[in-house]
Design an enzyme around this catalytic site. Structure first.
Site, PDB file in Angstrom:
ATOM      1  N   HIS A  38       0.836  10.474  -6.385  1.00  0.00           N
ATOM      2  CA  HIS A  38       1.047  10.427  -4.943  1.00  0.00           C
ATOM      3  C   HIS A  38      -0.274  10.519  -4.174  1.00  0.00           C
ATOM      4  CE1 HIS A  38       3.428  10.930  -1.246  1.00  0.00           C
ATOM      5  NE2 HIS A  38       2.378  11.640  -0.859  1.00  0.00           N
TER       6      HIS A  38
ATOM      7  N   HIS B 275      -4.643   8.972  -0.715  1.00  0.00           N
ATOM      8  CA  HIS B 275      -5.656   9.659   0.085  1.00  0.00           C
ATOM      9  C   HIS B 275      -6.981   9.731  -0.659  1.00  0.00           C
ATOM     10  CE1 HIS B 275      -2.732  10.923   3.090  1.00  0.00           C
ATOM     11  NE2 HIS B 275      -1.922  11.259   2.102  1.00  0.00           N
TER      12      HIS B 275
ATOM     13  N   LYS C 269       0.106   1.722   6.651  1.00  0.00           N
ATOM     14  CA  LYS C 269      -0.018   3.174   6.812  1.00  0.00           C
ATOM     15  C   LYS C 269      -0.673   3.374   8.180  1.00  0.00           C
ATOM     16  CE  LYS C 269      -0.662   7.470   4.681  1.00  0.00           C
ATOM     17  NZ  LYS C 269      -0.119   8.193   3.558  1.00  0.00           N
TER      18      LYS C 269
END
Length: 285
Positions: free
Chosen positions: A157, A173, A219
């Site tokens: 993730h 990220h 995003k």
């Protein structure tokens, strides 16, 4: 929330000790270009304020030759990014996970985190026990939705990124993954998001809020450290995860010049997501 001085001190020590960190203007160069429009999650048609890639240059020799980066990159192709699709973990992948953890556990950054967690009674003194603890937190598979197939883990993730029903980008990220996806024309950088007290970020900022599209979704705002080593992010998020039993933890810290809120969400005994938020930017997922 008030600034956490104890964690700020620890994270600045880790930052200073991060010998593998890439230096802006020397090891990499970014091109910020235009400011991104405010859009909602799920939109596909958004204004593109950046014609070129975010990463203009990255020293790939360093990526290949630094053990922790090389081991990290080998993990990025181990995942099926769609949620709901069961992950199959091969013996080779388990070996790669272990190789990565062995590499980061040798670094000063990770040793500092381990020492701090020992003082708090949150980690085992033995390195192989600590490694098992890290494996469980980051690599143990779980179902993102209750009762579904084990389709996710903290590492996938946060560092690789996931997509939900092809309409939403979850996580992603990490700057190395961003750079590599951009290089393969999988990611389209749409522009930067500004902080209220600063009109635009600088080329040497090492925390950025950006907008991008990936695998057909946008995003609206994603924030990421730029240039830091994988062990730095791993150490930072692990410390916050282990310090708190809350489902969502937000710690306000000052690292270098950056005032950040580090957000860590748990999924049972594992990391659900973790990312930095530059203070004075809007929220994200």
């Amino acid at each position: 929330k008030a600034l956490n001085h104890e964690l700020s001190k620890l994270f600045n020590e880790m930052w200073d000790m991060d010998v593998n960190r890439f230096t802006p203007g020397k090891d990499y160069a970014i091109e910020l270009q235009g400011k991104a429009d405010a859009v909602q999650q799920g939109h596909t048609a958004v204004q593109d304020s950046a014609a070129r890639h975010l990463f203009h240059y990255v020293n790939e020799e360093r990526l290949k030759n630094i053990k922790t980066f090389a081991a990290f990159i080998s993990l990025l192709d181990n995942y099926e990014t769609s949620t709901g699709v069961e992950e199959v973990v091969t013996p080779e992948e388990i070996a790669e996970n272990n190789c990565f953890l062995d590499a980061i556990l040798m670094t000063g950054v990770m040793k500092l985190a381990h020492k701090y967690l020992l003082k708090k009674n949150l980690a085992k003194p033995d390195l192989s026990d600590f490694k098992n603890q890290l494996y469980d937190i980051w690599f143990q598979l779980y179902a993102r939705k209750e009762g579904d197939r084990p389709d996710s883990c903290g590492f996938e993730h946060v560092f690789v990124g996931e997509t939900r029903r092809g309409k939403q980008i979850l996580g992603l990220h990490n700057w190395v993954q961003f750079y590599l996806q951009e290089k393969h024309n999988q990611i389209d950088y749409k522009g930067y998001i500004t902080r209220k007290n600063k009109t635009r970020p600088d080329r040497d900022d090492q925390v950025l809020s950006i907008q991008f599209s990936w695998k057909g979704s946008v995003k609206p705002i994603g924030s990421t450290f730029i240039g830091v080593s994988p062990e730095f992010e791993f150490a930072l998020y692990t410390v916050i995860f282990l310090l708190s039993g809350e489902r969502v933890t937000r710690e306000t810290v000052k690292i270098e010049e950056y005032e950040l809120q580090i957000v860590v969400c748990r999924h049972g005994h594992h990391i659900g997501t973790a990312y930095p938020v530059l203070l004075n930017t809007s929220n994200e997922d």
